[in-house]
Design a protein around this motif. Sequence first.
Motif, PDB file in Angstrom:
ATOM      1  N   VAL A  78       0.826  -1.205   0.000  1.00 31.83           N
ATOM      2  CA  VAL A  78       0.000   0.000   0.000  1.00 31.83           C
ATOM      3  C   VAL A  78       0.857   1.252   0.000  1.00 31.83           C
ATOM      4  O   VAL A  78       2.031   1.229   0.387  1.00 31.83           O
ATOM      5  CB  VAL A  78      -0.942   0.037   1.227  1.00 31.83           C
ATOM      6  N   GLN A  79       0.242   2.344  -0.438  1.00 25.44           N
ATOM      7  CA  GLN A  79       0.832   3.668  -0.317  1.00 25.44           C
ATOM      8  C   GLN A  79      -0.174   4.537   0.430  1.00 25.44           C
ATOM      9  O   GLN A  79      -1.264   4.813  -0.071  1.00 25.44           O
ATOM     10  CB  GLN A  79       1.152   4.272  -1.682  1.00 25.44           C
ATOM     11  N   GLY A  80       0.197   4.922   1.643  1.00 21.09           N
ATOM     12  CA  GLY A  80      -0.703   5.681   2.493  1.00 21.09           C
ATOM     13  C   GLY A  80      -0.070   6.942   3.014  1.00 21.09           C
ATOM     14  O   GLY A  80       0.986   7.375   2.528  1.00 21.09           O
ATOM     15  N   PRO A  81      -0.667   7.560   4.011  1.00 22.78           N
ATOM     16  CA  PRO A  81      -0.138   8.813   4.570  1.00 22.78           C
ATOM     17  C   PRO A  81       1.295   8.697   5.077  1.00 22.78           C
ATOM     18  O   PRO A  81       2.036   9.685   5.083  1.00 22.78           O
ATOM     19  CB  PRO A  81      -1.116   9.114   5.708  1.00 22.78           C
ATOM     20  N   ASP A  82       1.683   7.489   5.489  1.00 22.40           N
ATOM     21  CA  ASP A  82       3.035   7.291   6.024  1.00 22.40           C
ATOM     22  C   ASP A  82       3.986   6.687   5.004  1.00 22.40           C
ATOM     23  O   ASP A  82       5.082   6.220   5.364  1.00 22.40           O
ATOM     24  CB  ASP A  82       2.978   6.405   7.272  1.00 22.40           C
ATOM     25  N   GLY A  83       3.585   6.649   3.740  1.00 25.21           N
ATOM     26  CA  GLY A  83       4.448   6.112   2.707  1.00 25.21           C
ATOM     27  C   GLY A  83       4.093   4.688   2.327  1.00 25.21           C
ATOM     28  O   GLY A  83       2.946   4.256   2.467  1.00 25.21           O
ATOM     29  N   LEU A  84       5.079   3.942   1.853  1.00 26.84           N
ATOM     30  CA  LEU A  84       4.867   2.575   1.386  1.00 26.84           C
ATOM     31  C   LEU A  84       4.931   1.590   2.539  1.00 26.84           C
ATOM     32  O   LEU A  84       5.712   1.755   3.478  1.00 26.84           O
ATOM     33  CB  LEU A  84       5.913   2.207   0.336  1.00 26.84           C
ATOM     34  N   ALA A  85       4.073   0.552   2.449  1.00 32.30           N
ATOM     35  CA  ALA A  85       4.065  -0.475   3.491  1.00 32.30           C
ATOM     36  C   ALA A  85       3.480  -1.749   2.906  1.00 32.30           C
ATOM     37  O   ALA A  85       2.881  -1.750   1.826  1.00 32.30           O
ATOM     38  CB  ALA A  85       3.253  -0.009   4.700  1.00 32.30           C
ATOM     39  N   GLU A  86       3.683  -2.842   3.626  1.00 32.40           N
ATOM     40  CA  GLU A  86       3.072  -4.114   3.263  1.00 32.40           C
ATOM     41  C   GLU A  86       2.190  -4.580   4.408  1.00 32.40           C
ATOM     42  O   GLU A  86       2.550  -4.430   5.583  1.00 32.40           O
ATOM     43  CB  GLU A  86       4.139  -5.167   2.953  1.00 32.40           C
ATOM     44  N   ILE A  87       1.023  -5.118   4.070  1.00 35.49           N
ATOM     45  CA  ILE A  87       0.075  -5.633   5.063  1.00 35.49           C
ATOM     46  C   ILE A  87      -0.268  -7.057   4.672  1.00 35.49           C
ATOM     47  O   ILE A  87      -0.702  -7.312   3.540  1.00 35.49           O
ATOM     48  CB  ILE A  87      -1.207  -4.779   5.131  1.00 35.49           C
ATOM     49  N   SER A  88      -0.078  -7.978   5.574  1.00 38.54           N
ATOM     50  CA  SER A  88      -0.322  -9.378   5.253  1.00 38.54           C
ATOM     51  C   SER A  88      -1.736  -9.790   5.635  1.00 38.54           C
ATOM     52  O   SER A  88      -2.372  -9.208   6.512  1.00 38.54           O
ATOM     53  CB  SER A  88       0.696 -10.267   5.964  1.00 38.54           C
ATOM     54  N   ALA A  89      -2.231 -10.826   4.947  1.00 35.70           N
ATOM     55  CA  ALA A  89      -3.576 -11.342   5.202  1.00 35.70           C
ATOM     56  C   ALA A  89      -3.670 -12.765   4.691  1.00 35.70           C
ATOM     57  O   ALA A  89      -2.898 -13.188   3.819  1.00 35.70           O
ATOM     58  CB  ALA A  89      -4.628 -10.472   4.526  1.00 35.70           C
ATOM     59  N   THR A  90      -4.632 -13.487   5.210  1.00 33.86           N
ATOM     60  CA  THR A  90      -4.889 -14.849   4.729  1.00 33.86           C
ATOM     61  C   THR A  90      -5.566 -14.828   3.368  1.00 33.86           C
ATOM     62  O   THR A  90      -5.364 -15.724   2.547  1.00 33.86           O
ATOM     63  CB  THR A  90      -5.764 -15.603   5.744  1.00 33.86           C
ATOM     64  N   ALA A  91      -6.390 -13.793   3.122  1.00 33.55           N
ATOM     65  CA  ALA A  91      -7.093 -13.670   1.843  1.00 33.55           C
ATOM     66  C   ALA A  91      -7.324 -12.200   1.529  1.00 33.55           C
ATOM     67  O   ALA A  91      -7.406 -11.362   2.439  1.00 33.55           O
ATOM     68  CB  ALA A  91      -8.418 -14.416   1.883  1.00 33.55           C
ATOM     69  N   VAL A  92      -7.436 -11.897   0.238  1.00 40.85           N
ATOM     70  CA  VAL A  92      -7.680 -10.532  -0.232  1.00 40.85           C
ATOM     71  C   VAL A  92      -8.894 -10.544  -1.147  1.00 40.85           C
ATOM     72  O   VAL A  92      -9.008 -11.395  -2.041  1.00 40.85           O
ATOM     73  CB  VAL A  92      -6.459  -9.965  -0.983  1.00 40.85           C
ATOM     74  N   VAL A  93      -9.792  -9.595  -0.924  1.00 36.70           N
ATOM     75  CA  VAL A  93     -10.966  -9.411  -1.781  1.00 36.70           C
ATOM     76  C   VAL A  93     -10.807  -8.083  -2.523  1.00 36.70           C
ATOM     77  O   VAL A  93     -10.645  -7.036  -1.896  1.00 36.70           O
ATOM     78  CB  VAL A  93     -12.273  -9.393  -0.969  1.00 36.70           C
ATOM     79  N   LEU A  94     -10.870  -8.136  -3.842  1.00 36.22           N
ATOM     80  CA  LEU A  94     -10.810  -6.924  -4.663  1.00 36.22           C
ATOM     81  C   LEU A  94     -12.233  -6.452  -4.952  1.00 36.22           C
ATOM     82  O   LEU A  94     -13.001  -7.139  -5.626  1.00 36.22           O
ATOM     83  CB  LEU A  94     -10.074  -7.207  -5.974  1.00 36.22           C
ATOM     84  N   GLY A  95     -12.564  -5.274  -4.438  1.00 37.07           N
ATOM     85  CA  GLY A  95     -13.879  -4.692  -4.682  1.00 37.07           C
ATOM     86  C   GLY A  95     -13.757  -3.227  -5.014  1.00 37.07           C
ATOM     87  O   GLY A  95     -14.567  -2.416  -4.559  1.00 37.07           O
ATOM     88  N   CYS A  96     -12.755  -2.881  -5.837  1.00 36.52           N
ATOM     89  CA  CYS A  96     -12.385  -1.470  -6.032  1.00 36.52           C
ATOM     90  C   CYS A  96     -12.760  -0.920  -7.396  1.00 36.52           C
ATOM     91  O   CYS A  96     -12.179   0.057  -7.867  1.00 36.52           O
ATOM     92  CB  CYS A  96     -10.887  -1.284  -5.783  1.00 36.52           C
ATOM     93  N   GLY A  97     -13.761  -1.514  -8.060  1.00 36.46           N
ATOM     94  CA  GLY A  97     -14.343  -0.899  -9.244  1.00 36.46           C
ATOM     95  C   GLY A  97     -13.580  -1.115 -10.531  1.00 36.46           C
ATOM     96  O   GLY A  97     -12.558  -1.804 -10.585  1.00 36.46           O
TER      97      GLY A  97
END
Length: 489
Positions: free
Chosen positions: A195-214
């Motif tokens: 991700v790129q957020g207010p604090d810059g670049l980062a990685e966030i881990s998860a068991t699953a990802v759902v894409l619902g971004c249009g």
Amino acid sequence: MSDYDVIVVGAGNAALDAAVSAREQGAARVLALEKAPRALRGGNTHYSGGLLRIAFDRPDDLRALVPDAEREVPGFYTGVEPYPHRLFMADLLRVTDGRTDPELAELLIGRSYDTACWMARKGIEMEPAVSLSAVKVGDTFKWSPGAVIRARHEGVGLSAMWFRVPVRDGVEVRYDTAVVRLLQDRRGHVTGVGVQGPDGLAEISATAVVLGCGGFEANPEWRARYLGRPWDHAKVRGTRYNTGDGLRMAMALGALPPGQWTGCHSTPIDADAPPHGDRKLTDKTNRLSYPYGVLVNARGLRFFDEGEDFQFYTYAKLGGIILNEPGGIGWQIFDAKVTHLLEGRYKTGSPLSADSLDALADKLPLDRAACRRTLEAYNAAVTDGRFDPTVRDGLATRGLPLPKSNWAQRLDAPPYLAYPVTGGITFTFGGVRVNDRAQVLSTSFTPIPGLYACGEMVGGLFHGNYPGGTGLMSGAVFGRLAGAQAAGQ
């Protein structure tokens, strides 16, 4: 251990359905990531009319969704016709020329009523869609088939309600956070997001990802690439943040890209609408009462059968047709006999008005002589019959190269009004392929482990056109499915 059980990318109707569904099905840590700032959150949902196309066998089935309908609209159930599975399927097949994916269509229609009831149980309030599709006949409101129920307070209300539900259910929502890539392990399993957020670049881990971004409707370069001219300069009806990020990331992992990549949902809107959706006007720039009038282009010619069908079966393709006319503009012309039938959204516009058709033509920036001939020929071609806005009344023209198939009345009652319209793009039809578990399939037709999709990300449902209200319902059905399946990883 992963940072989260499920990460949902996006924060519109489909994405938040997925997040709430994942929590309900046991995912303890659910994160929704919204690229927009909080003040502009909600994706296209905020800008929608909130219409939900639902299959139901009896009018009484709607009581679970609109328990106060009789109080709000006296005699409500008297005017509602059943809209069973077969009619919904027939409408979807008809308007897409039979090109809807049968498996996805079956999932959408077969789960539409149950999903709507689930939404209601979760706190999504609904109401009769009076200002969108009702026509009052005597003391009874009649409804366009299937276009009966919407979220209370339209898309603004639906978006606001969906943001209340996740907070109540323990879903974390982060704003100003763009997902820029999907993470995978050596086995090919999706393990999180970059991700790129207010604090810059980062990685966030998860068991699953759902894409619902249009889709990519707000990306001029992609519109030019896939839709061609003149779509590169089309007005965007909704959010400016739907730029195809999810599609790009999924295809980078080898996702199968089905659907009509040259097609989109595009509706007639006020020609003076802003370049992107207005947070206060939302869908109020729509101009969908054209079946009751005549539509001409800059050459003064008719170019579309205004009475081909009810507006909810033609509007999603008509925007594109208008945009491809000279100058990308047209004029909807009405007389005083039908002004009471114009949607309330017309009140946000400033029509040109005159007491004769000749005087009206003189005010329009088009080929005035051709326009006069067009309107004279139209009036001469109208046949006798009974005008009925509640059915396809067969009141048609005779002898014109381009007929008007229903609701054809002479323009003979002053004052006459002309509303300038153009085509506004809502969402794109190309997407990724999902299976009956909402898993994203690869070009090998096998699931990409840990990756799910919903909403406008799903390709294959629509082609060339769509029945109004199907988009939000699709988002809800596949969002609920994707969240539940992602929680079960």
